[in-house]
Design a protein around this motif. Sequence first.
Motif, short mmCIF file in Angstrom:
data_model
loop_
_atom_site.label_atom_id
_atom_site.label_comp_id
_atom_site.label_asym_id
_atom_site.label_seq_id
_atom_site.Cartn_x
_atom_site.Cartn_y
_atom_site.Cartn_z
N VAL A 1 4.27 -17.11 5.14
CA VAL A 1 3.31 -16.15 4.59
C VAL A 1 3.76 -14.75 4.93
CG1 VAL A 1 0.92 -15.36 4.62
CG2 VAL A 1 1.42 -17.82 4.77
N ALA A 2 3.85 -13.90 3.92
CA ALA A 2 4.34 -12.54 4.10
C ALA A 2 3.30 -11.53 3.63
CB ALA A 2 5.64 -12.32 3.34
N LEU A 3 3.16 -10.45 4.37
CA LEU A 3 2.27 -9.34 4.04
C LEU A 3 3.13 -8.10 3.83
CD1 LEU A 3 -0.46 -7.80 3.93
CD2 LEU A 3 -0.45 -7.80 6.44
N VAL A 4 2.97 -7.46 2.67
CA VAL A 4 3.77 -6.29 2.33
C VAL A 4 2.83 -5.12 2.07
CG1 VAL A 4 5.50 -5.30 0.77
CG2 VAL A 4 5.51 -7.77 1.26
N THR A 5 2.94 -4.05 2.86
CA THR A 5 2.10 -2.88 2.62
C THR A 5 2.77 -1.97 1.59
OG1 THR A 5 3.05 -1.44 4.34
CG2 THR A 5 1.31 -2.99 5.02
N GLY A 6 1.95 -1.23 0.86
CA GLY A 6 2.49 -0.40 -0.21
C GLY A 6 3.22 -1.25 -1.23
N GLY A 7 2.69 -2.46 -1.47
CA GLY A 7 3.42 -3.44 -2.28
C GLY A 7 3.09 -3.47 -3.75
N ALA B 1 -0.31 -8.77 -7.61
CA ALA B 1 -0.39 -10.14 -7.09
C ALA B 1 -0.56 -11.14 -8.22
CB ALA B 1 -1.55 -10.25 -6.11
N GLU B 2 -1.36 -10.79 -9.21
CA GLU B 2 -1.59 -11.71 -10.33
C GLU B 2 -0.33 -11.93 -11.16
OE1 GLU B 2 -4.84 -9.88 -12.36
OE2 GLU B 2 -6.38 -10.80 -11.06
N ALA B 3 0.57 -10.94 -11.15
CA ALA B 3 1.80 -11.05 -11.92
C ALA B 3 2.89 -11.84 -11.20
CB ALA B 3 2.31 -9.65 -12.26
N ILE B 4 2.68 -12.13 -9.93
CA ILE B 4 3.68 -12.86 -9.15
C ILE B 4 3.59 -14.35 -9.45
CG2 ILE B 4 4.17 -13.66 -6.79
CD1 ILE B 4 3.93 -10.81 -5.87
N ASP B 5 4.75 -14.96 -9.59
CA ASP B 5 4.82 -16.40 -9.85
C ASP B 5 4.79 -17.14 -8.52
OD1 ASP B 5 5.14 -18.89 -10.92
OD2 ASP B 5 7.28 -18.67 -11.37
N GLY B 6 3.59 -17.51 -8.09
CA GLY B 6 3.43 -18.20 -6.82
C GLY B 6 2.16 -17.74 -6.14
N PRO B 7 1.83 -18.35 -5.02
CA PRO B 7 0.61 -17.97 -4.30
C PRO B 7 0.68 -16.52 -3.85
CG PRO B 7 1.52 -20.04 -3.45
CD PRO B 7 2.56 -19.44 -4.34
N ALA B 8 -0.31 -15.72 -4.26
CA ALA B 8 -0.31 -14.30 -3.92
C ALA B 8 -1.73 -13.76 -3.99
CB ALA B 8 0.60 -13.51 -4.86
N ALA B 9 -1.97 -12.70 -3.24
CA ALA B 9 -3.28 -12.04 -3.25
C ALA B 9 -3.07 -10.56 -3.03
CB ALA B 9 -4.18 -12.62 -2.15
N GLY B 10 -4.00 -9.78 -3.56
CA GLY B 10 -3.96 -8.34 -3.36
C GLY B 10 -5.14 -7.88 -2.52
N VAL B 11 -4.91 -6.97 -1.60
CA VAL B 11 -5.98 -6.43 -0.77
C VAL B 11 -5.83 -4.92 -0.70
CG1 VAL B 11 -6.17 -8.52 0.64
CG2 VAL B 11 -4.70 -6.64 1.41
N ARG B 12 -6.96 -4.24 -0.50
CA ARG B 12 -6.92 -2.79 -0.32
C ARG B 12 -6.75 -2.49 1.16
NH1 ARG B 12 -9.20 1.47 1.62
NH2 ARG B 12 -8.99 3.50 0.55
N GLU C 1 11.44 -16.74 -3.18
CA GLU C 1 12.07 -17.56 -2.14
C GLU C 1 11.06 -18.45 -1.42
OE1 GLU C 1 15.19 -18.03 -1.37
OE2 GLU C 1 16.06 -16.59 -2.76
N GLY C 2 9.88 -18.63 -2.03
CA GLY C 2 8.94 -19.63 -1.54
C GLY C 2 7.80 -19.14 -0.69
N ALA C 3 7.72 -17.84 -0.42
CA ALA C 3 6.65 -17.33 0.44
C ALA C 3 5.34 -17.18 -0.33
CB ALA C 3 7.04 -15.98 1.03
N SER C 4 4.24 -17.38 0.37
CA SER C 4 2.94 -16.91 -0.11
C SER C 4 2.85 -15.44 0.29
CB SER C 4 1.80 -17.71 0.54
OG SER C 4 1.91 -19.08 0.21
N VAL C 5 2.41 -14.59 -0.64
CA VAL C 5 2.52 -13.15 -0.43
C VAL C 5 1.16 -12.47 -0.56
CG1 VAL C 5 3.56 -11.03 -1.28
CG2 VAL C 5 4.89 -13.13 -1.30
#
Length: 250
Positions: free
Chosen positions: A8-14, A47-58, A29-33
Amino acid sequence: MGLLEGRVALVTGGAQGIGLAIAQRFAAEGASVVIADIDLDAATAAAEAIDGPAAGVRADVVDPDDVAAMVAATTDRFGRLDVLVNNAGITRDASLKNMTLEQFRQVIDVHLQGTWLGMKEALAVMKAQVADGRADGGAIVNMSSISGKIGNFGQSNYAAAKAGIVGMTKSVAREGAKHAIRVNAIQPGFIDTAMTRAMPADAQEAATSSIPMQRAGQPDEVAKVALFLASDLASYCTGITIEVTGGRHM
């Protein structure tokens, strides 16, 4: 299997630019983002445009409560945190004569304080995961800049912040090492983003001509280095800074 499979990866300013490229590369590469950005709509759309488990947060990375909340949102959603990329940043360029104290502090706060807060929250979570056997380590990648190495006219705030990130990376790398948590930094050079494309044509040409490879870098070329540092390929690398500059300022 991808290099980050099951992590599981968290990217700020992503939501855009280099941060988005990193989020996309990690997902491939298989990460949930989890994409954190001060613009929730942009983070959600990315996040919605990513192919795989992903979420967007403020998250405003200057706000300690926001930073704690984005890390908590990550572990609540995906159960863990294995990789943090501190990428959020701003510029407020001006000569020393014309730069206001507010402009100086804004840049220092977002880059230095934001990175410090992110590492503080993430390191605590990663240590706990290692201690209870849920993880065998973790990785933090901090985004510096070649400006932090060479300085740029009109960027006394930005260059100071980006140089500070290198020192801070080394300090926290020493704290994380005994827990198998690696902390490294990247110094991008002239990268083809919306910010650089907005520069006057002559400034872009001058920058490109000073690069031995004679071209701007692409966001994904930075993302691939972030992938290396986040993955087991860099299992014996901590406290280092990698330049991604096409040879500029070598």
